[in-house]
Structure formats: structure tokens, C-alpha cells
Scaffold this active site. Structure first.
Site, PDB file in Angstrom:
ATOM      1  N   LYS A 215       0.628  -1.327   0.089  1.00  0.00           N
ATOM      2  CA  LYS A 215       0.050   0.001  -0.153  1.00  0.00           C
ATOM      3  C   LYS A 215       0.836   1.463  -0.087  1.00  0.00           C
ATOM      4  O   LYS A 215       1.074   2.412  -0.322  1.00  0.00           O
ATOM      5  CB  LYS A 215      -0.715  -0.478   1.220  1.00  0.00           C
ATOM      6  CG  LYS A 215      -1.399   1.420   1.100  1.00  0.00           C
ATOM      7  CD  LYS A 215      -2.269   1.307   0.163  1.00  0.00           C
ATOM      8  CE  LYS A 215      -3.435   2.864   0.812  1.00  0.00           C
ATOM      9  NZ  LYS A 215      -4.596   3.372  -0.658  1.00  0.00           N
ATOM     10  N   CYS A 269      -3.863  10.872   1.322  1.00  0.00           N
ATOM     11  CA  CYS A 269      -2.846   9.514   1.451  1.00  0.00           C
ATOM     12  C   CYS A 269      -1.624   9.622   0.590  1.00  0.00           C
ATOM     13  O   CYS A 269      -0.239   9.598   1.312  1.00  0.00           O
ATOM     14  CB  CYS A 269      -4.058   8.848  -0.150  1.00  0.00           C
ATOM     15  SG  CYS A 269      -5.333   8.782   1.079  1.00  0.00           S
TER      16      CYS A 269
HETATM   17  N1  SAJ Z   1      -1.733  15.521  -8.621  1.00  0.00           N
HETATM   18  C1  SAJ Z   1      -0.924  15.666  -9.432  1.00  0.00           C
HETATM   19  N2  SAJ Z   1      -0.327  15.191 -10.701  1.00  0.00           N
HETATM   20  C2  SAJ Z   1      -0.830  13.872 -11.030  1.00  0.00           C
HETATM   21  C3  SAJ Z   1      -1.848  13.097 -10.266  1.00  0.00           C
HETATM   22  C4  SAJ Z   1      -2.061  13.937  -9.077  1.00  0.00           C
HETATM   23  O1  SAJ Z   1      -0.321  16.640  -9.464  1.00  0.00           O
HETATM   24  O2  SAJ Z   1      -0.589  14.027 -12.901  1.00  0.00           O
HETATM   25  C5  SAJ Z   1      -2.097  15.432  -7.327  1.00  0.00           C
HETATM   26  C6  SAJ Z   1      -3.769  15.343  -7.132  1.00  0.00           C
HETATM   27  O3  SAJ Z   1      -3.474  16.678  -8.070  1.00  0.00           O
HETATM   28  C7  SAJ Z   1      -3.693  15.431  -6.036  1.00  0.00           C
HETATM   29  C8  SAJ Z   1      -2.523  14.700  -5.237  1.00  0.00           C
HETATM   30  O4  SAJ Z   1      -2.055  14.388  -6.812  1.00  0.00           O
HETATM   31  O5  SAJ Z   1      -3.359  16.584  -5.179  1.00  0.00           O
HETATM   32  C9  SAJ Z   1      -3.548  13.460  -4.617  1.00  0.00           C
HETATM   33  O6  SAJ Z   1      -4.364  12.948  -5.781  1.00  0.00           O
HETATM   34  P1  SAJ Z   1      -4.025  11.463  -6.890  1.00  0.00           P
HETATM   35  O7  SAJ Z   1      -5.934  11.459  -7.512  1.00  0.00           O
HETATM   36  O8  SAJ Z   1      -2.887  10.825  -7.533  1.00  0.00           O
HETATM   37  O9  SAJ Z   1      -4.829  10.566  -6.133  1.00  0.00           O
HETATM   38  P2  SAJ Z   1      -5.602  10.561  -3.739  1.00  0.00           P
HETATM   39  O10 SAJ Z   1      -4.616  10.517  -3.021  1.00  0.00           O
HETATM   40  O11 SAJ Z   1      -7.105  10.798  -4.820  1.00  0.00           O
HETATM   41  O12 SAJ Z   1      -5.735   8.427  -4.369  1.00  0.00           O
HETATM   42  C10 SAJ Z   1      -4.609   7.710  -4.575  1.00  0.00           C
HETATM   43  C11 SAJ Z   1      -4.926   6.864  -5.745  1.00  0.00           C
HETATM   44  N3  SAJ Z   1      -3.168   6.229  -5.417  1.00  0.00           N
HETATM   45  C12 SAJ Z   1      -2.314   5.831  -6.446  1.00  0.00           C
HETATM   46  O13 SAJ Z   1      -3.198   6.083  -7.263  1.00  0.00           O
HETATM   47  C13 SAJ Z   1      -1.478   5.377  -6.753  1.00  0.00           C
HETATM   48  C14 SAJ Z   1      -6.201   5.875  -4.174  1.00  0.00           C
HETATM   49  O14 SAJ Z   1      -5.463   4.777  -5.359  1.00  0.00           O
HETATM   50  C15 SAJ Z   1      -5.980   5.099  -3.014  1.00  0.00           C
HETATM   51  O15 SAJ Z   1      -6.606   4.134  -2.790  1.00  0.00           O
HETATM   52  C16 SAJ Z   1      -5.502   6.648  -2.353  1.00  0.00           C
HETATM   53  O16 SAJ Z   1      -4.027   7.564  -2.220  1.00  0.00           O
HETATM   54  C17 SAJ Z   1      -5.595   6.405  -0.517  1.00  0.00           C
HETATM   55  O17 SAJ Z   1      -6.906   6.263  -0.726  1.00  0.00           O
HETATM   56  O18 SAJ Z   1      -3.747   5.893  -0.848  1.00  0.00           O
END
Ligand code: SAJ
Length: 423
Positions: A215, A269
Site C-alpha cells: 500500500k 494519502c
Molecule cells: N496530482 C498531481 N499530478 C498528477 C496526479 C495527481 O499533481 O498527475 C495530485 C492531485 O492533484 C492531488 C494528489 O496528487 O493533489 C493526489 O491525487 P491522486 O488522484 O493521485 O490520488 P488520491 O490521493 O486521490 O488517491 C490515491 C490513489 N493512489 C494511487 O493512485 C497510487 C488511490 O488509489 C488510493 O486508494 C488513495 O490514494 C489512498 O487512499 O491511499
């Protein structure tokens, strides 16, 4: 080991993971009691309502409650399986596992031969072993599993992390594959039976410590990759190249897939979990630690750009500038402001009190407490009027309604586009 059917499940923690999990299991006709320490959350769910924003969840919860399969309570009760989905925050360089230990102590009196206990909360490696020790101390009358033991046990224990993406929780809960790490192989088998009730994805079995680390690894992988994109955006600003075009072109390579830069990494996360790995092995994690620092540095860089734009506007017009901040949530199309870089940027701009600050966030009703009542700060709902009134437009979150903003309306403005929407 008991292979009796799992007829009643108790889910501890009714937040962003526990509530959807409880509701989906109950929607399969299994009796579920959801437990939360907050009485208002319990009351809300027992009315068939929900206290979080997640597409389609309200219908599933309401129907499960009205059919009598889902109930909420502040106290756990006897069940065939317990699923622990309580928060594990990270403070001052350490994971706080107090909620997990409290949940374990609360369920201990209800354990009986055949019970399954699954921990879902994001946890440092070794947490499930530690939870097993706590349960064993509380219930010396029962036999608990050991990592290398094959003897008969009364209680099965496993770790199974959630993987769902906020905004798509209901589909991902059902369709994503999962990793199940039992304290023993028999524990994994028992946990598989639980997840088969609602999960269509593959169920991959491993040991508890590997599942815990898996995880953390998934979220650290994403964090490191976002840090790479954020570092590229800094390089491109320095040497005058459009980072969005650069990434689009580099991604044409069959083995390159760069993520998108942004105003920083938020949510509870990705901005948190990599620290659990750093805590577990501080001397072995220079990359993971640096990635966190690169991403944490991004809001400061955006603030530097806003400061520059304010000074330039003031010098050119001789008056107090108006800045429009578009978005407060931690990412597009959610209402979640936790660890949001956009919110942190808005709070700092507001604290300068040297501009009129128009704050837009289409997914909430009003300004959060940290911004409301601040001088010069106004919550706005009409996006076109907001853009028209602003000297400086800062795109912080690429929410869907912002994508309809006409390019022409931005022509005379200073644009700070942290998401590449207008690149
Ligand atoms: N972000 C960027 N650039 C990107 C992608 C995301 O700046 O290209 C930023 C987003 O704006 C945000 C942050 O990263 O601020 C996180 O967003 P996210 O969509 O990447 O992830 P979360 O936090 O919504 O969900 C993540 C997911 N993990 C992965 O994709 C590896 C999800 O599957 C997990 O279940 C979740 O964390 C968790 O609960 O751990």
C-alpha cells in the site's frame, strides 16, 4: 480455522473508506453494523444519509439502511468478521496508530472462535503483527495466529489495504484487484472469503508485512512520479519551455508516461503515506524523502508567482489588485480540502491582505473556517463574473466547471495556470 459463512460484519470507522465498504457489503444482503466514535455520523447514517461527498454512495447507503442490512452504532458488537478502517495520521515524523489500537481493544471482548479481523487502514509494516499481539493479550482464552505457526487458531487476522480513488470509490471498490496479507496462509484464505462477497477484482495473497508495504509503495510510487513532473515544471520555468507541451511530447515515447505538474500534492494519502516508508527505513529512502520535499515545495513556488504578479499589477495600475483563486479542493471534482495545496495557497494569499481575494470552489457551499471573515476575502460562485473582475487569475484545481471558461475572457489578465488547463 472456521470456514463458516460470514453472515454479519462489523466495520470500524465510517469515513471515506469504511462507509462505502460497509454500504457495499450490506448491499449484497449481508448484515453490517458500522461503528464510529462520532454520534452525529452514526445518526446521519441511521437516517439513510451520508456525511461525505462521493458519487452514488448516498443511494447505496440509503437502500442498505432501509432494507435493514446496514446499521450504525458507536459501539462494536459480536460479528463473524471485523474490518478496521480507522485513520492512521502522520504527525511529527511518526505514524499515529492510536485509533487502530483503540479499535482492536474495542473488538477484543467480541471475538469468539471463527472470527476474522481485517485491518484496512494504511499502516507501517508490522502493524498487523502488533495488533495481533494486542488482541492476544486481551483474550488469553483464544488462540491467535503466528507468522510461522501452522497450529490451530481461533481467530484469523489479515491486512488488506484499500486502493480506491476518491470520486470513483464505488466502482473501484468492486472492480479493483486487492492484496490480502494474512498473518498465516489460513488467515488469507478466510479474508479472501470476505472480499469475495463484493470484490470482482483479483485477490492476491501475500503475508501481512508485504501487504502493508505494498500500500505504501503504491502511493510513494505516485508521489515520486508527480515530483518528477513538478521538478520538470521548475526546470522549464527556468529555461523558458512550456512544460505541458514537453510532457505531452515525451509521453509519445512508448515507455514514457510522465504525470502532470500541479500546485503541490494534497489529500490524506499520497502526501502522507511515503513518510511511513521513510520512518521505517530513514537511511534507505533519499529518493522518497526528496520527492516529498519537491512536492511540498510546490505551493511556495506558486505563491512566489502570485506575489510577483501582484507587485507587477500594483506597479502598472497604482491600485490594490484583485486576484481570483480557482479551486480549494485537493484535486479536481471532489469537495475534500484535507492537506490541499490550493487551500494552503489561498490561506497565505489571504493573510498578506494586500489584494482583493476572490475564492471559488464549486464543490462546497461556503468558505472554510480558515478563510471566512478574513479581510479582503470573498467566496464567489459565478465563475465568469469572477474572472471578469480579476487582474490575476490563478488556476489551482482543474474542476470541470472551470474548463468552460472562455479563453477570450482571460486575454487582458495575468494567468497563473498551475494545472496546464490553458497551456
Ligand atoms: N496530482 C498531481 N499530478 C498528477 C496526479 C495527481 O499533481 O498527475 C495530485 C492531485 O492533484 C492531488 C494528489 O496528487 O493533489 C493526489 O491525487 P491522486 O488522484 O493521485 O490520488 P488520491 O490521493 O486521490 O488517491 C490515491 C490513489 N493512489 C494511487 O493512485 C497510487 C488511490 O488509489 C488510493 O486508494 C488513495 O490514494 C489512498 O487512499 O491511499
Amino acid at each position: 480455522m472456521s470456514s463458516a459463512p460470514i453472515g454479519k460484519i462489523c466495520v470500524l470507522g465510517l469515513g471515506y473508506i469504511g462507509l462505502p465498504t460497509a454500504s457495499v457489503i450490506a448491499s449484497r444482503g449481508v448484515d453490517v453494523v458500522g461503528v464510529d466514535v462520532k454520534q452525529d455520523v452514526v445518526d446521519c447514517i441511521n437516517r439513510g444519509e451520508i456525511h461525505i461527498v462521493e458519487p452514488d454512495l448516498e443511494g447505496v447507503t440509503a437502500s442498505a439502511v432501509h432494507r435493514g442490512h446496514l446499521r450504525a452504532s458507536t459501539e462494536p458488537e459480536p460479528a463473524d468478521a471485523f474490518v478496521i478502517a480507522v485513520p492512521t495520521p502522520f504527525h511529527d515524523g511518526k505514524a499515529e496508530l492510536g485509533y487502530v489500537w483503540s479499535a482492536a481493544r474495542a473488538i477484543a471482548p467480541h471475538l469468539r472462535p471463527g472470527t476474522l479481523v481485517v485491518l484496512e487502514s494504511t499502516s507501517p509494516p508490522g502493524t498487523t503483527d502488533q495488533m495481533t499481539r494486542i488482541l492476544a493479550e486481551s483474550r488469553p482464552d483464544l488462540r491467535f495466529p503466528a507468522r510461522d505457526g501452522n497450529g490451530p487458531v481461533d481467530v484469523n487476522i489479515a491486512y488488506c489495504p484499500e486502493r480506491v480513488l476518491p470520486g470513483r470509490v464505488l466502482t473501484e471498490l468492486i472492480d479493483n484487484s486487492r492484496v490480502i496479507g494474512g498473518i498465516s496462509a489460513a488467515c488469507s484464505d478466510r479474508a479472501k472469503a470476505l472480499y469475495r462477497i463484493f470484490c470482482r477484482g483479483d485477490l492476491h495473497v501475500t503475508d501481512a508485512r508485504t501487504a502493508e508495504m505494498c500500500k505504501l509503495t503504491e502511493n510513494a510510487f505516485r508521489d515520486v512520479n508527480i515530483a518528477f513532473a513538478n521538478e520538470l515544471s521548475r526546470v522549464c520555468d527556468t529555461i523558458g519551455i512550456n512544460v505541458w507541451e514537453l510532457i505531452r511530447l515525451a509521453n509519445q515515447h512508448p515507455r514514457v508516461n510522465i504525470l502532470q505538474p500541479g500546485p503541490g500534492v494534497g489529500g490524506h494519502c499520497i502526501a502522507v503515506d511515503p513518510w511511513f516508508i521513510v520512518e521505517a527505513a530513514p537511511d534507505a529512502t533519499p529518493l522518497i524523502r526528496t520527492a516529498r520535499q519537491v512536492n511540498d515545495d510546490k505551493p511556495k513556488r506558486v505563491l512566489g508567482m502570485v506575489r510577483e504578479a501582484l507587485e507587477a499589477t500594483r506597479a502598472a495600475t497604482g491600485r490594490r489588485p484583485t486576484v481570483a483563486l480557482l479551486g480549494l479542493a485537493f484535486k479536481a471534482d471532489v469537495d475534500d480540502l484535507r492537506e490541499s495545496p490550493a487551500l494552503a495557497i489561498a490561506e497565505t494569499v489571504a493573510s498578506w491582505n494586500d489584494c482583493e481575494t476572490l475564492v471559488s470552489e464549486p464543490n462546497i457551499e461556503d468558505l472554510p473556517a480558515s478563510l471566512s471573515g478574513m479581510e479582503g476575502v470573498r467566496f464567489v460562485t459565478d465563475i465568469d463574473q469572477t474572472v471578469a473582475a480579476a487582474d490575476i487569475v490563478v488556476m489551482l484545481v482543474n474542476h470541470r466547471p472551470y474548463l468552460a471558461i472562455e479563453r477570450e475572457s482571460l486575454a487582458s489578465k495575468t494567468i497563473i495556470d498551475t494545472r496546464g488547463v490553458w497551456a
